[in-house]
Scaffold this motif. Structure first.
Motif, PDB file in Angstrom:
ATOM      1  N   LYS A   1      -9.333  -5.820   7.807  1.00  0.00           N
ATOM      2  CA  LYS A   1      -9.324  -7.246   8.085  1.00  0.00           C
ATOM      3  C   LYS A   1      -9.382  -7.425   9.606  1.00  0.00           C
ATOM      4  O   LYS A   1      -8.388  -7.213  10.304  1.00  0.00           O
TER       5      LYS A   1
ATOM      6  N   GLY B   1     -10.669   2.154   2.712  1.00  0.00           N
ATOM      7  CA  GLY B   1     -10.236   0.860   2.202  1.00  0.00           C
ATOM      8  C   GLY B   1     -10.971  -0.266   2.889  1.00  0.00           C
ATOM      9  O   GLY B   1     -12.162  -0.175   3.166  1.00  0.00           O
ATOM     10  N   SER B   2     -10.245  -1.343   3.200  1.00  0.00           N
ATOM     11  CA  SER B   2     -10.878  -2.488   3.849  1.00  0.00           C
ATOM     12  C   SER B   2     -10.133  -2.830   5.133  1.00  0.00           C
ATOM     13  O   SER B   2      -8.924  -2.638   5.242  1.00  0.00           O
TER      14      SER B   2
ATOM     15  N   ARG C   1      -8.158   4.082   6.774  1.00  0.00           N
ATOM     16  CA  ARG C   1      -8.725   2.766   7.053  1.00  0.00           C
ATOM     17  C   ARG C   1     -10.194   2.702   6.654  1.00  0.00           C
ATOM     18  O   ARG C   1     -10.728   1.637   6.385  1.00  0.00           O
TER      19      ARG C   1
ATOM     20  N   THR D   1      -5.550  -1.088   3.102  1.00  0.00           N
ATOM     21  CA  THR D   1      -6.075  -2.269   3.797  1.00  0.00           C
ATOM     22  C   THR D   1      -5.302  -2.435   5.098  1.00  0.00           C
ATOM     23  O   THR D   1      -4.075  -2.342   5.115  1.00  0.00           O
TER      24      THR D   1
ATOM     25  N   ASP E   1       0.811  -1.217   0.000  1.00  0.00           N
ATOM     26  CA  ASP E   1       0.000   0.000   0.000  1.00  0.00           C
ATOM     27  C   ASP E   1       0.846   1.270   0.000  1.00  0.00           C
ATOM     28  O   ASP E   1       0.317   2.371  -0.206  1.00  0.00           O
TER      29      ASP E   1
END
Length: 294
Positions: free
Chosen positions: A120, A117-118, A114, A194, A94
């Motif tokens: 986890k 994006g995604s 954050r 991410t 990234d």
């Protein structure tokens, strides 16, 4: 060729630092590690793997580590400094996304968000609430529309490194930089990243962490915008005091009695309003003098 430094603020990260540096070395030559008073092998491992290590004799805080990274990157005449967490939450790939807008001269500061994006894993609701509260406070005073003011994954260009020297030692440094950047009218944009989030990785108690960041944010807002921060509430209290003074006088004229509660509110509001208004003028004058002498 653009000189890019990857800065890692680190405190007791011997479990993660080797793998992160190894990944970074595939694409970036200049890696700066600020060992913030670690009691483990963070510094030794970093040095062995070829990173430039800045050592703090004792733990000074995240903000102090960021300051040291800024100063070292400026000393090395870097074109771009990327701050990157050492706990394994961020993806090395990234970095290209975060650096790209600066390379294209579209931004001076790029924030890896954050929330664009995604994620986890799951961010606890109390942390989301705290992040949103602080971000909204920053946006209200910088007239920006940032989604993640607390992200530590950022890129700064050479001009920012020359103009901004962080002073906050704690987690409030993230908002300090944004508030100071707004003063210089630096271009700030966000890009999606991410993040791998596993539990609460903060070493601080959530309540004390959030409180310290909010207080730090308010401190820098009050310094940068004293007339707005103190002056507007001061005028509001003066107006409120005037309303209750008029009410007190009307009651005294009509009945010959002074209603204690109303008169106390009138007096207290007026005095508090005067104090805030005077503080706003004095602080504004002081800040102006300091800036003129720089």
């Amino acid at each position: 060729m653009t000189k890019i430094a990857i800065g890692l603020p680190s405190f007791n990260e011997e479990k993660n630092i080797a793998s992160i540096i190894l990944q970074l070395k595939k694409n970036y030559e200049l890696i700066l590690v600020c060992d913030d008073g670690s009691s483990d092998l963070t510094a030794a491992i970093s040095e062995k793997m070829g990173a430039i290590v800045i050592k703090h004799k004792k733990n000074l805080g995240y903000g102090a580590a960021i300051r040291s990274l800024f100063l070292k990157a400026h000393e090395l005449e870097c074109d771009i400094l990327v701050t990157f967490d050492s706990d394994g939450q961020h993806r090395v790939l990234d970095i290209e996304t975060v650096v790209a807008p600066i390379l294209k001269n579209d931004a001076d500061i790029v924030i890896g968000s954050r929330f664009l994006g995604s994620i986890k894993g799951e961010i606890p609701s109390y942390r989301k609430f705290g992040m949103n509260t602080i971000t909204n406070l920053v946006n209200a005073n910088t007239e920006k529309k940032i989604t993640d003011s607390q992200s530590g994954f950022r890129a700064y260009n050479k001009t920012v490194l020359e103009k901004i020297i962080p002073s906050e030692s704690g987690m409030g440094v993230s908002t300090e930089i944004l508030i100071k950047a707004n003063k210089y009218k630096f271009r700030i944009i966000e890009v999606p990243i991410t993040i791998h989030y596993e539990g609460d990785t903060s070493s601080q108690n959530a309540l004390s962490h959030g409180t310290s960041v909010i207080l730090s944010t308010m401190k820098f807002i009050s310094i940068e915008h004293p007339l707005k921060f103190y002056g507007i509430p001061g005028i509001a209290f003066l107006v409120l005091g005037l309303f209750f003074i008029v009410w007190t006088l009307q009651e005294f004229t009509a009945t010959g009695r002074i209603i204690t509660n109303i008169s106390l509110i009138a007096t207290g509001s007026t005095i508090f309003g005067m104090i805030l208004t005077m503080n706003s003028v004095l602080l504004y004058s002081l800040v102006s003098v300091v800036r003129e002498r720089r």
